[in-house]
Enzyme design. Sequence first.
Site, PDB file in Angstrom:
ATOM      1  N   HIS A  55     -21.661  37.647 -20.573  1.00 30.58           N
ATOM      2  CA  HIS A  55     -22.552  37.383 -21.711  1.00 30.58           C
ATOM      3  C   HIS A  55     -22.252  36.046 -22.398  1.00 30.58           C
ATOM      4  CE1 HIS A  55     -23.412  41.619 -21.196  1.00 30.58           C
ATOM      5  NE2 HIS A  55     -22.141  41.906 -21.374  1.00 30.58           N
ATOM      6  N   SER A  78     -24.832  34.080 -17.819  1.00 33.21           N
ATOM      7  CA  SER A  78     -24.703  35.343 -18.537  1.00 33.21           C
ATOM      8  C   SER A  78     -24.781  36.480 -17.525  1.00 33.21           C
ATOM      9  CB  SER A  78     -25.830  35.472 -19.558  1.00 33.21           C
ATOM     10  OG  SER A  78     -25.416  36.309 -20.615  1.00 33.21           O
ATOM     11  N   SER A  83     -28.567  38.924 -23.177  1.00 27.83           N
ATOM     12  CA  SER A  83     -27.368  38.838 -24.023  1.00 27.83           C
ATOM     13  C   SER A  83     -26.970  37.431 -24.444  1.00 27.83           C
ATOM     14  CB  SER A  83     -26.186  39.498 -23.299  1.00 27.83           C
ATOM     15  OG  SER A  83     -25.897  38.802 -22.103  1.00 27.83           O
ATOM     16  N   ASP A 132     -18.240  40.147 -15.216  1.00 30.50           N
ATOM     17  CA  ASP A 132     -18.457  41.237 -16.183  1.00 30.50           C
ATOM     18  C   ASP A 132     -19.567  42.116 -15.619  1.00 30.50           C
ATOM     19  OD1 ASP A 132     -19.074  42.938 -18.265  1.00 30.50           O
ATOM     20  OD2 ASP A 132     -19.119  41.385 -19.800  1.00 30.50           O
ATOM     21  N   GLU A 192     -14.206  42.322 -16.229  1.00 32.26           N
ATOM     22  CA  GLU A 192     -14.181  42.656 -17.645  1.00 32.26           C
ATOM     23  C   GLU A 192     -14.455  44.131 -17.967  1.00 32.26           C
ATOM     24  OE1 GLU A 192     -13.613  40.681 -20.240  1.00 32.26           O
ATOM     25  OE2 GLU A 192     -14.578  41.619 -21.945  1.00 32.26           O
ATOM     26  N   ASN A 217     -10.449  45.458 -17.753  1.00 28.95           N
ATOM     27  CA  ASN A 217     -10.933  46.551 -18.613  1.00 28.95           C
ATOM     28  C   ASN A 217      -9.824  47.522 -18.978  1.00 28.95           C
ATOM     29  OD1 ASN A 217     -13.279  48.094 -19.817  1.00 28.95           O
ATOM     30  ND2 ASN A 217     -12.443  49.649 -18.437  1.00 28.95           N
ATOM     31  N   LYS A 222      -7.830  46.022 -24.039  1.00 28.28           N
ATOM     32  CA  LYS A 222      -9.259  45.804 -23.793  1.00 28.28           C
ATOM     33  C   LYS A 222     -10.009  47.099 -24.074  1.00 28.28           C
ATOM     34  CE  LYS A 222     -13.335  44.996 -21.878  1.00 28.28           C
ATOM     35  NZ  LYS A 222     -14.377  46.026 -21.833  1.00 28.28           N
ATOM     36  N   ASP A 226     -12.011  46.882 -27.467  1.00 31.87           N
ATOM     37  CA  ASP A 226     -13.371  46.348 -27.314  1.00 31.87           C
ATOM     38  C   ASP A 226     -14.369  47.499 -27.129  1.00 31.87           C
ATOM     39  OD1 ASP A 226     -15.594  45.710 -25.510  1.00 31.87           O
ATOM     40  OD2 ASP A 226     -14.648  43.834 -24.948  1.00 31.87           O
ATOM     41  N   ASN A 227     -14.123  48.341 -26.126  1.00 35.59           N
ATOM     42  CA  ASN A 227     -15.077  49.409 -25.829  1.00 35.59           C
ATOM     43  C   ASN A 227     -15.229  50.342 -27.034  1.00 35.59           C
ATOM     44  OD1 ASN A 227     -14.128  48.167 -23.496  1.00 35.59           O
ATOM     45  ND2 ASN A 227     -14.534  49.925 -22.197  1.00 35.59           N
ATOM     46  N   CYS A 231     -17.703  48.616 -30.146  1.00 38.86           N
ATOM     47  CA  CYS A 231     -18.972  49.359 -30.245  1.00 38.86           C
ATOM     48  C   CYS A 231     -19.123  50.000 -31.621  1.00 38.86           C
ATOM     49  CB  CYS A 231     -19.065  50.420 -29.151  1.00 38.86           C
ATOM     50  SG  CYS A 231     -19.233  49.701 -27.505  1.00 38.86           S
ATOM     51  N   HIS A 337     -23.344  49.419 -19.375  1.00 37.43           N
ATOM     52  CA  HIS A 337     -23.533  48.091 -18.787  1.00 37.43           C
ATOM     53  C   HIS A 337     -24.907  47.876 -18.156  1.00 37.43           C
ATOM     54  CE1 HIS A 337     -22.157  44.187 -17.459  1.00 37.43           C
ATOM     55  NE2 HIS A 337     -22.788  44.420 -16.332  1.00 37.43           N
ATOM     56  N   HIS A 387     -20.013  42.381 -29.851  1.00 43.25           N
ATOM     57  CA  HIS A 387     -18.860  42.692 -30.697  1.00 43.25           C
ATOM     58  C   HIS A 387     -18.418  41.465 -31.502  1.00 43.25           C
ATOM     59  CE1 HIS A 387     -18.811  46.123 -28.198  1.00 43.25           C
ATOM     60  NE2 HIS A 387     -17.776  45.874 -27.449  1.00 43.25           N
ATOM     61  N   SER A 395      -9.813  41.119 -25.753  1.00 42.05           N
ATOM     62  CA  SER A 395     -10.340  41.231 -24.383  1.00 42.05           C
ATOM     63  C   SER A 395     -10.142  39.932 -23.616  1.00 42.05           C
ATOM     64  CB  SER A 395     -11.846  41.519 -24.420  1.00 42.05           C
ATOM     65  OG  SER A 395     -12.088  42.714 -25.095  1.00 42.05           O
ATOM     66  N   GLN A 399      -8.304  38.319 -20.230  1.00 42.16           N
ATOM     67  CA  GLN A 399      -9.001  37.582 -19.160  1.00 42.16           C
ATOM     68  C   GLN A 399      -8.243  36.309 -18.800  1.00 42.16           C
ATOM     69  OE1 GLN A 399     -11.237  37.891 -16.996  1.00 42.16           O
ATOM     70  NE2 GLN A 399     -12.713  39.411 -17.665  1.00 42.16           N
TER      71      GLN A 399
HETATM   72  P1  NAI Z   1     -15.859  55.836 -19.726  1.00 40.29           P
HETATM   73  O1  NAI Z   1     -15.726  56.179 -18.305  1.00 40.29           O
HETATM   74  O2  NAI Z   1     -14.657  55.794 -20.615  1.00 40.29           O
HETATM   75  O3  NAI Z   1     -16.923  56.795 -20.449  1.00 40.29           O
HETATM   76  C1  NAI Z   1     -18.122  57.220 -19.899  1.00 40.29           C
HETATM   77  C2  NAI Z   1     -18.242  58.722 -20.205  1.00 40.29           C
HETATM   78  O4  NAI Z   1     -19.555  59.166 -19.838  1.00 40.29           O
HETATM   79  C3  NAI Z   1     -17.242  59.567 -19.432  1.00 40.29           C
HETATM   80  O5  NAI Z   1     -16.446  60.326 -20.327  1.00 40.29           O
HETATM   81  C4  NAI Z   1     -18.113  60.451 -18.553  1.00 40.29           C
HETATM   82  O6  NAI Z   1     -17.576  61.757 -18.375  1.00 40.29           O
HETATM   83  C5  NAI Z   1     -19.416  60.486 -19.325  1.00 40.29           C
HETATM   84  N1  NAI Z   1     -20.580  60.824 -18.502  1.00 40.29           N
HETATM   85  C6  NAI Z   1     -20.852  60.475 -17.217  1.00 40.29           C
HETATM   86  N2  NAI Z   1     -22.011  60.990 -16.817  1.00 40.29           N
HETATM   87  C7  NAI Z   1     -22.511  61.689 -17.869  1.00 40.29           C
HETATM   88  C8  NAI Z   1     -23.683  62.460 -18.081  1.00 40.29           C
HETATM   89  N3  NAI Z   1     -24.583  62.629 -17.111  1.00 40.29           N
HETATM   90  N4  NAI Z   1     -23.881  63.010 -19.299  1.00 40.29           N
HETATM   91  C9  NAI Z   1     -22.965  62.873 -20.291  1.00 40.29           C
HETATM   92  N5  NAI Z   1     -21.820  62.171 -20.144  1.00 40.29           N
HETATM   93  C10 NAI Z   1     -21.601  61.577 -18.947  1.00 40.29           C
HETATM   94  O7  NAI Z   1     -16.573  54.384 -19.753  1.00 40.29           O
HETATM   95  P2  NAI Z   1     -16.635  53.389 -21.006  1.00 40.29           P
HETATM   96  O8  NAI Z   1     -15.495  52.452 -20.958  1.00 40.29           O
HETATM   97  O9  NAI Z   1     -16.911  54.181 -22.214  1.00 40.29           O
HETATM   98  O10 NAI Z   1     -17.920  52.511 -20.601  1.00 40.29           O
HETATM   99  C11 NAI Z   1     -19.216  53.076 -20.564  1.00 40.29           C
HETATM  100  C12 NAI Z   1     -20.224  51.986 -20.184  1.00 40.29           C
HETATM  101  O11 NAI Z   1     -20.270  50.992 -21.207  1.00 40.29           O
HETATM  102  C13 NAI Z   1     -19.877  51.220 -18.915  1.00 40.29           C
HETATM  103  O12 NAI Z   1     -21.075  50.881 -18.245  1.00 40.29           O
HETATM  104  C14 NAI Z   1     -19.204  49.957 -19.430  1.00 40.29           C
HETATM  105  O13 NAI Z   1     -19.221  48.927 -18.491  1.00 40.29           O
HETATM  106  C15 NAI Z   1     -20.035  49.694 -20.654  1.00 40.29           C
HETATM  107  N6  NAI Z   1     -19.459  48.884 -21.717  1.00 40.29           N
HETATM  108  C16 NAI Z   1     -20.351  48.309 -22.591  1.00 40.29           C
HETATM  109  C17 NAI Z   1     -19.906  47.564 -23.654  1.00 40.29           C
HETATM  110  C18 NAI Z   1     -20.885  46.925 -24.561  1.00 40.29           C
HETATM  111  O14 NAI Z   1     -20.474  46.119 -25.402  1.00 40.29           O
HETATM  112  N7  NAI Z   1     -22.157  47.219 -24.492  1.00 40.29           N
HETATM  113  C19 NAI Z   1     -18.467  47.349 -23.914  1.00 40.29           C
HETATM  114  C20 NAI Z   1     -17.607  48.036 -22.967  1.00 40.29           C
HETATM  115  C21 NAI Z   1     -18.100  48.777 -21.925  1.00 40.29           C
END
Ligand code: NAI
Length: 466
Positions: A55, A78, A83, A132, A192, A217, A222, A226-227, A231, A337, A387, A395, A399
Amino acid sequence: MSATEDFIVADIALADYGRKELDIAETEMPGLMAARAEFGESQPLKGARISGSLHMTIQTGVLIETLKALGADVRWASCNIFSTQDHAAAAIAATGTPVFAVKGESLEEYWSYTDRIFQWTDGGHSNMILDDGGDATMYILIGARAEAGEDVLSKPGSEEEEVLFAQIKKRMTETPGFFTKQRDALLGVTEETTTGVNRLYQLARAGELPFPAINVNDSVTKSKFDNKYGCKESLVDGIRRATDVMMAGKVAVVCGYGDVGKGSAASLSGAGARVKVTEADPICALQAAMDGFEVVLLEDVVSTADIFVTTTGNKDIIRIEHMREMKDMAIVGNIGHFDNEIEVASLRNYTWTNIKPQVDMIGFPDGKRIILLSEGRLLNLGNATGHPSFVMSASFTNQVLAQMEIFQHHEKYEKGVHVLPKHLDEKVARLHLDKLGAKLTVLSEEQASYIGVTPEGPFKPEHYRY
Ligand code: NAI
């Protein structure tokens, strides 16, 4: 932009505004500034040619300038079409760093910009990727497989893949052998986010990861910051900037209670919303319940909730049958993501009214409407600015350390996915304490040996979960 300029940004005149915000961000990114102070002179990244796909925000601008201060050459795009912060892209391009990023770029532009981060003007190749979500890595690896004669481009599974495959074919025609040469020139990748890391582990399991990768990650500093805390600030920011809706009292459903789900639920709850959570993992479901959130099935709450947010990194979470049941003017968005958490494709058959960039109202045949944020792409970066700098400093310091580690010591790392050692994770945290006025207790030799550590750390065994 003239044809000879090696960048694509929305408006280079935004550079001054971007520079002012970069200056402010630097004051909130102590980890990156400490890396410049510690390593600026020794130039550990001299000779590194980094293709970055992350991003293109103000915070990323500070990351890019840190990599450059450590000696690297950098090309940047990006990793999401919505983003980019155009003033950040302009400020970085104005310094002569090739940036290819425009907020609201098309998918065709997105993949052509991803291609541009590998097209060095001297015809050479990148030796590092900073990724990322894994798109830059996948671009090179799929292209190399196609060049090896594998049938990987004939059956696109989505519109996105169709565009990606067309871009790969274009590059194969224009520069035969490009992908294989580029793949072989890579010393490694640093990744990332959760989704990109999942892709890397899948590649490694299939024996298809040809170089070492560092999973940034899963540095504690991180994903547990960050996550989660990121958020916690940026989710509600995105919803408010998009809709100005009153949050207090609304019923919000958070799908997924991993790190991002925990931060998102806290964000909504902090704003006064009544939060419900869906989960598939019993451990995370129990955490949600004990944090005070009702754990529900989406089907049971879909017709009564006001706000829906997907955070799972999984696909097909909110489907058309769910959206048909929603209340009039329910708000639907994703902070995971990729955009496949919400079945946006099926909504294309209905009536779309664009309210403003990245906010659409979709009318169903029965007259009911929903508000869809960022067309299902990650809303904190699409509808707001992602963020805050401080958490991104943690984070991005990971990197920088990961890039240094692979670039300098790639021969130490086998093909596969690695995490940074705990002492570096602790170092990243340490670099962020002063800014908050936090004072760290120093263990005596006796105390340290009683709990089996040293006064300098690491302070926890590898299996500790934080
Ligand atoms: P995580 O693996 O810690 O959490 C995801 C959760 O979703 C897990 O606990 C899993 O059991 C649950 N899950 C899976 N399928 C499901 C379903 N059908 N119904 C309900 N729950 C379900 O992953 P994390 O780190 O929380 O990341 C989640 C996403 O966010 C990823 O795609 C990551 O890349 C992205 N992300 C986005 C950020 C942003 O700023 N927008 C920042 C960091 C990560």
